[in-house]
Design a protein around this motif. Structure first.
Motif, PDB file in Angstrom:
ATOM      1  N   ASP A 173     -10.155  -0.155   2.450  1.00 25.88           N
ATOM      2  CA  ASP A 173      -9.964  -1.660   2.949  1.00 25.88           C
ATOM      3  C   ASP A 173      -8.891  -1.558   4.199  1.00 25.88           C
ATOM      4  O   ASP A 173      -9.291  -2.355   4.930  1.00 25.88           O
ATOM      5  CB  ASP A 173      -9.749  -2.322   1.707  1.00 25.88           C
ATOM      6  N   GLN A 212      -8.557   1.373  -1.743  1.00 26.00           N
ATOM      7  CA  GLN A 212      -7.542   0.707  -0.988  1.00 26.00           C
ATOM      8  C   GLN A 212      -7.205   0.923   0.501  1.00 26.00           C
ATOM      9  O   GLN A 212      -7.049   0.176   1.389  1.00 26.00           O
ATOM     10  CB  GLN A 212      -6.273   0.494  -1.734  1.00 26.00           C
ATOM     11  N   ALA A 242      -5.575  -5.753  -5.542  1.00 26.77           N
ATOM     12  CA  ALA A 242      -5.689  -5.513  -3.876  1.00 26.77           C
ATOM     13  C   ALA A 242      -4.434  -5.680  -3.352  1.00 26.77           C
ATOM     14  O   ALA A 242      -3.497  -6.083  -3.923  1.00 26.77           O
ATOM     15  CB  ALA A 242      -6.612  -6.730  -3.326  1.00 26.77           C
ATOM     16  N   SER A 243      -4.250  -4.951  -2.306  1.00 30.46           N
ATOM     17  CA  SER A 243      -2.872  -4.949  -1.549  1.00 30.46           C
ATOM     18  C   SER A 243      -2.800  -5.984  -0.492  1.00 30.46           C
ATOM     19  O   SER A 243      -3.819  -6.472   0.124  1.00 30.46           O
ATOM     20  CB  SER A 243      -2.708  -3.469  -0.664  1.00 30.46           C
ATOM     21  N   LEU A 283       0.771  -1.184  -0.145  1.00 29.82           N
ATOM     22  CA  LEU A 283      -0.048   0.162  -0.034  1.00 29.82           C
ATOM     23  C   LEU A 283       0.777   1.229  -0.106  1.00 29.82           C
ATOM     24  O   LEU A 283       0.623   2.128  -0.590  1.00 29.82           O
ATOM     25  CB  LEU A 283      -0.978  -0.003   1.137  1.00 29.82           C
TER      26      LEU A 283
END
Lengths: 189, 189
Positions: free
Chosen positions: A117, A114, B86-87, A96
């Motif tokens: 999330d 993200q 997605a990370s 990230l």
DNA sequence: CCAGAATAGTCAGATTCTTGACTAGGGAGA
DNA sequence: TCTCCCTAGTCAAGAATCTGACTATTCTGG
């Protein structure tokens, strides 16, 4: 070579099976080290062969039997030697952060999503660590527990985990705000 | 596979040589990813072969020539694809935490010493990141810079690094205090 | 003048970590 | 009943990372 020491540290106070260790070292739970089940089973095999942990078969009904392990005296010695040696510096390695580093060149909305999330995951961990800490200290308040408590090691690492996740949560929210301000794209106010 | 993306992110805004990257990705400096020189040179070779970065020889006097690299268009595309995916969750892996986890079974004085060492390192990084941030934002204050600044990605990751090191410093001091209270060993008050 | 640090890389080998699959039985819910 | 999840593990292969050494040249401090 620190996985073995992490495993030893986890087997000091109580017996655990590889499966239990695997759950404790899971990404979503681990507060002092992370590893996959396969690594843990392999490491337990090596540690047992070297006499640093001792295994014992536990027969169970209505679920598969298991082997539980505990650190031996020489395991403890190994851990003490490890503690005496200098610690490697810790470092950051996070997908990230790489994405945020490139923030000026990539899609801001994806990044914001993200960050959301990650924030959600951090919030879940904060809950989890909070509950764990309450459980460990029991009736005592934190100061008292840390002065007089029986086993404070796991508590102290859990505090670190908690602080880390709080920091993550704050940062994610802050960065998402900054990005939203610069890209009022959604316009869905 | 994230090292390549970290390298790409570092080569978006300016050309850098492998040697310069190696210094930026050093443990003591890195604020979004860490890697050793060998890894970086190897990755640059691969990235260039795949056309994601472009290299250029720079002839120098009074020091060895160097090759500098910059991300290409397809490198940027690759990075955007990476950002869209997605990370992976981040996790903790730290020698010092393992030692603290075992705090009840190991030498407290050694632990306190190591916490001190880590605290010193964290303080140095706080200084460094503080200076970096001041340099990046120039005359503007932070809010203004983040609203209107030109390249905020590196600033945002640096903020994360700073927060992390501050947290580390606080935690080290707190834990060392706790341990000193429980083990008034030195008696050198 | 000599030693050591900084610049600028390269190579080989070992260890560690991750990905992906596979076995096997029991319990819970649709 | 059928399927999925939980317990409890194992195996193999590949990718990523780390350890350690090695080549050159130049600038700097004692």
């Amino acid at each position: 070579m620190a996985l073995r020491h992490a495993v030893l540290a986890a087997l000091l106070d109580e017996e655990r099976s590889g499966y239990q260790l695997a759950k404790a070292f899971d990404v979503g739970v681990a507060n002092f080290w992370h590893a996959l089940p396969q690594q843990l089973y392999a490491e337990l095999t090596k540690l047992e062969r070297e006499g640093l942990v001792a295994g014992r078969e536990v027969v169970q009904e209505s679920r598969p039997n298991k082997r539980v392990f505990r650190a031996t005296e020489s395991g403890l010695t190994e851990l003490r030697d490890f503690t005496a040696a200098a610690s490697k510096p810790s470092f950051i390695r996070d997908d990230l952060l790489v994405k945020v580093q490139a923030a000026d060149h990539v899609d801001a909305e994806q990044l914001i999503e993200q960050l959301g999330d990650r924030a959600t995951a951090a919030a879940a961990k904060i809950e989890l660590f909070g509950a764990l800490l309450r459980q460990m200290r029991g009736d005592a308040d934190e100061e008292e527990f840390l002065r007089t408590g029986h086993r404070i090691g796991p508590y102290l690492t859990c505090l670190r985990g908690l602080a880390f996740e709080r920091e993550t949560l704050d940062w994610c929210r802050r960065i998402a705000d900054v990005l939203r301000t610069r890209h009022p794209s959604g316009s869905t106010l």
